[in-house]
Design a protein around this motif. Sequence first.
Motif, mmCIF file in Angstrom:
data_model
loop_
_atom_site.group_PDB
_atom_site.id
_atom_site.type_symbol
_atom_site.label_atom_id
_atom_site.label_comp_id
_atom_site.label_asym_id
_atom_site.label_seq_id
_atom_site.Cartn_x
_atom_site.Cartn_y
_atom_site.Cartn_z
ATOM 1 N N GLY A 101 10.464 18.166 -2.419
ATOM 2 C CA GLY A 101 9.689 17.326 -3.327
ATOM 3 C C GLY A 101 8.783 18.142 -4.229
ATOM 4 N N ARG A 102 8.125 19.126 -3.663
ATOM 5 C CA ARG A 102 7.244 19.983 -4.466
ATOM 6 C C ARG A 102 8.040 20.776 -5.488
ATOM 7 N N LEU A 103 9.205 21.287 -5.074
ATOM 8 C CA LEU A 103 10.033 22.053 -6.002
ATOM 9 C C LEU A 103 10.533 21.169 -7.139
ATOM 10 N N GLN A 104 10.926 19.937 -6.827
ATOM 11 C CA GLN A 104 11.408 19.038 -7.865
ATOM 12 C C GLN A 104 10.321 18.772 -8.899
ATOM 13 N N ALA A 105 9.090 18.584 -8.442
ATOM 14 C CA ALA A 105 7.975 18.355 -9.362
ATOM 15 C C ALA A 105 7.755 19.566 -10.262
ATOM 16 N N ILE A 106 7.921 20.759 -9.713
ATOM 17 C CA ILE A 106 7.774 21.981 -10.500
ATOM 18 C C ILE A 106 8.865 22.063 -11.555
ATOM 19 N N LEU A 107 10.087 21.769 -11.164
ATOM 20 C CA LEU A 107 11.217 21.857 -12.089
ATOM 21 C C LEU A 107 11.100 20.857 -13.235
ATOM 22 N N GLU A 108 10.479 19.725 -12.973
ATOM 23 C CA GLU A 108 10.392 18.663 -13.977
ATOM 24 C C GLU A 108 9.188 18.818 -14.906
ATOM 25 N N GLY A 109 8.331 19.782 -14.643
ATOM 26 C CA GLY A 109 7.109 19.864 -15.443
ATOM 27 C C GLY A 109 7.001 21.112 -16.277
ATOM 28 N N GLY A 110 6.070 21.056 -17.228
ATOM 29 C CA GLY A 110 5.625 22.224 -17.967
ATOM 30 C C GLY A 110 6.658 23.031 -18.705
ATOM 31 N N ASP A 111 6.176 24.158 -19.188
ATOM 32 C CA ASP A 111 7.052 25.075 -19.910
ATOM 33 C C ASP A 111 7.776 25.980 -18.917
ATOM 34 N N GLU B 197 13.327 34.690 -22.890
ATOM 35 C CA GLU B 197 14.655 34.680 -22.287
ATOM 36 C C GLU B 197 14.732 33.843 -21.010
ATOM 37 N N MET B 198 13.604 33.293 -20.584
ATOM 38 C CA MET B 198 13.591 32.587 -19.314
ATOM 39 C C MET B 198 14.526 31.378 -19.287
ATOM 40 N N PHE B 199 14.560 30.638 -20.379
ATOM 41 C CA PHE B 199 15.427 29.475 -20.381
ATOM 42 C C PHE B 199 16.890 29.894 -20.288
ATOM 43 N N LYS B 200 17.226 30.956 -21.019
ATOM 44 C CA LYS B 200 18.593 31.462 -20.947
ATOM 45 C C LYS B 200 18.936 31.861 -19.514
ATOM 46 N N LYS B 201 17.986 32.464 -18.844
ATOM 47 C CA LYS B 201 18.200 32.880 -17.464
ATOM 48 C C LYS B 201 18.473 31.670 -16.576
ATOM 49 N N LEU B 202 17.690 30.595 -16.768
ATOM 50 C CA LEU B 202 17.875 29.406 -15.952
ATOM 51 C C LEU B 202 19.249 28.791 -16.161
ATOM 52 N N VAL B 203 19.691 28.753 -17.411
ATOM 53 C CA VAL B 203 21.018 28.212 -17.694
ATOM 54 C C VAL B 203 22.092 29.112 -17.099
ATOM 55 N N ASN C 149 19.728 26.467 -4.591
ATOM 56 C CA ASN C 149 20.640 25.328 -4.686
ATOM 57 C C ASN C 149 20.002 24.150 -5.398
ATOM 58 N N GLN C 150 18.726 23.889 -5.133
ATOM 59 C CA GLN C 150 18.071 22.769 -5.814
ATOM 60 C C GLN C 150 17.919 23.048 -7.303
ATOM 61 N N LYS C 151 17.669 24.307 -7.669
ATOM 62 C CA LYS C 151 17.606 24.657 -9.090
ATOM 63 C C LYS C 151 18.947 24.426 -9.755
ATOM 64 N N VAL C 152 20.025 24.763 -9.059
ATOM 65 C CA VAL C 152 21.364 24.534 -9.602
ATOM 66 C C VAL C 152 21.611 23.044 -9.805
ATOM 67 N N ARG C 153 21.247 22.234 -8.816
ATOM 68 C CA ARG C 153 21.451 20.784 -8.943
ATOM 69 C C ARG C 153 20.639 20.215 -10.113
ATOM 70 N N TYR C 154 19.418 20.676 -10.242
ATOM 71 C CA TYR C 154 18.561 20.194 -11.324
ATOM 72 C C TYR C 154 19.152 20.545 -12.682
ATOM 73 N N LEU C 155 19.598 21.776 -12.843
ATOM 74 C CA LEU C 155 20.174 22.194 -14.120
ATOM 75 C C LEU C 155 21.518 21.528 -14.377
ATOM 76 N N GLU D 52 22.326 18.498 -13.509
ATOM 77 C CA GLU D 52 22.007 17.156 -13.995
ATOM 78 C C GLU D 52 21.509 17.198 -15.434
ATOM 79 N N ALA D 53 20.703 18.218 -15.760
ATOM 80 C CA ALA D 53 20.195 18.349 -17.128
ATOM 81 C C ALA D 53 21.322 18.609 -18.121
ATOM 82 N N LEU D 54 22.369 19.266 -17.658
ATOM 83 C CA LEU D 54 23.505 19.594 -18.526
ATOM 84 C C LEU D 54 24.629 18.574 -18.424
ATOM 85 N N GLY D 55 24.420 17.499 -17.639
ATOM 86 C CA GLY D 55 25.424 16.452 -17.519
ATOM 87 C C GLY D 55 26.630 16.856 -16.695
ATOM 88 N N ARG D 56 26.429 17.766 -15.762
ATOM 89 C CA ARG D 56 27.524 18.222 -14.921
ATOM 90 C C ARG D 56 27.405 17.613 -13.528
#
Length: 209
Positions: free
Chosen positions: A126-136, A189-195, A84-90, A92-96
């Motif tokens: 909090g830890r998950l949010q930091a992971i989602l916001e960082g790196g490749d 393909e990882m980014f496609k998977k996340l979207v 659910n947190q991954k969905v919320r993060y994505l 917001e990134a997609l403006g939804r």
Amino acid sequence: MNNYVYIIAGLPDFTPDWRQGEKSLDEYLEQMHELLSTKDNEVIAFIMKGFDKDQIGPDFYKEALSHKLGFIREFFQFDMNVRNQKVRYLNEALGRDPEKDVLSLRDPEVEETGLEPEEPEFKEAGRLQAILEGGDILSRERGIDDLYWDKIDELTLFDYLNFDRILGVAAKMMIIRRWLILDEETGREMFKKLVDEVRGTFKGVEYNE
């Protein structure tokens, strides 16, 4: 009666970067399968189902969160929170709308009365949010899997030679399997998977632009 001590003793010390040697991961899974009872194997199969995106949905989580085994309840509550947190993060990134496609098992009619208990706190948020916001993308995926690994360790901290320890090992083996099959093309393909996840993380969710 299952000889859990013997089963655990016959397994290697799995780590996140474990690589196959004389025996493959599937051979270790088969070894566990042969030594466990039919009833216990059904629970292992349920754990494995929870790592298959095509198999999970509201019905799966309802069953998991009402399971008689505490490890199953707590692990899949954590899993649902992560998804659910991954969905919320994505979103917001997609403006939804951040809550679009977020899975809730709360009953709206009961919720209106104020009698339904609140969902458990997600202390790893909090830890998950930091992971989602960082790196490749691959680093993020590894970070999320490390979060799962640590959660398994937490849930089995005082379980040394019992079935919960075996359930934890089975869950770790599913994490390892995912990384064993990753290749360069999969990485791209990882980014496609996340979207794709935000467009229908849970089976039965329809996505409309």
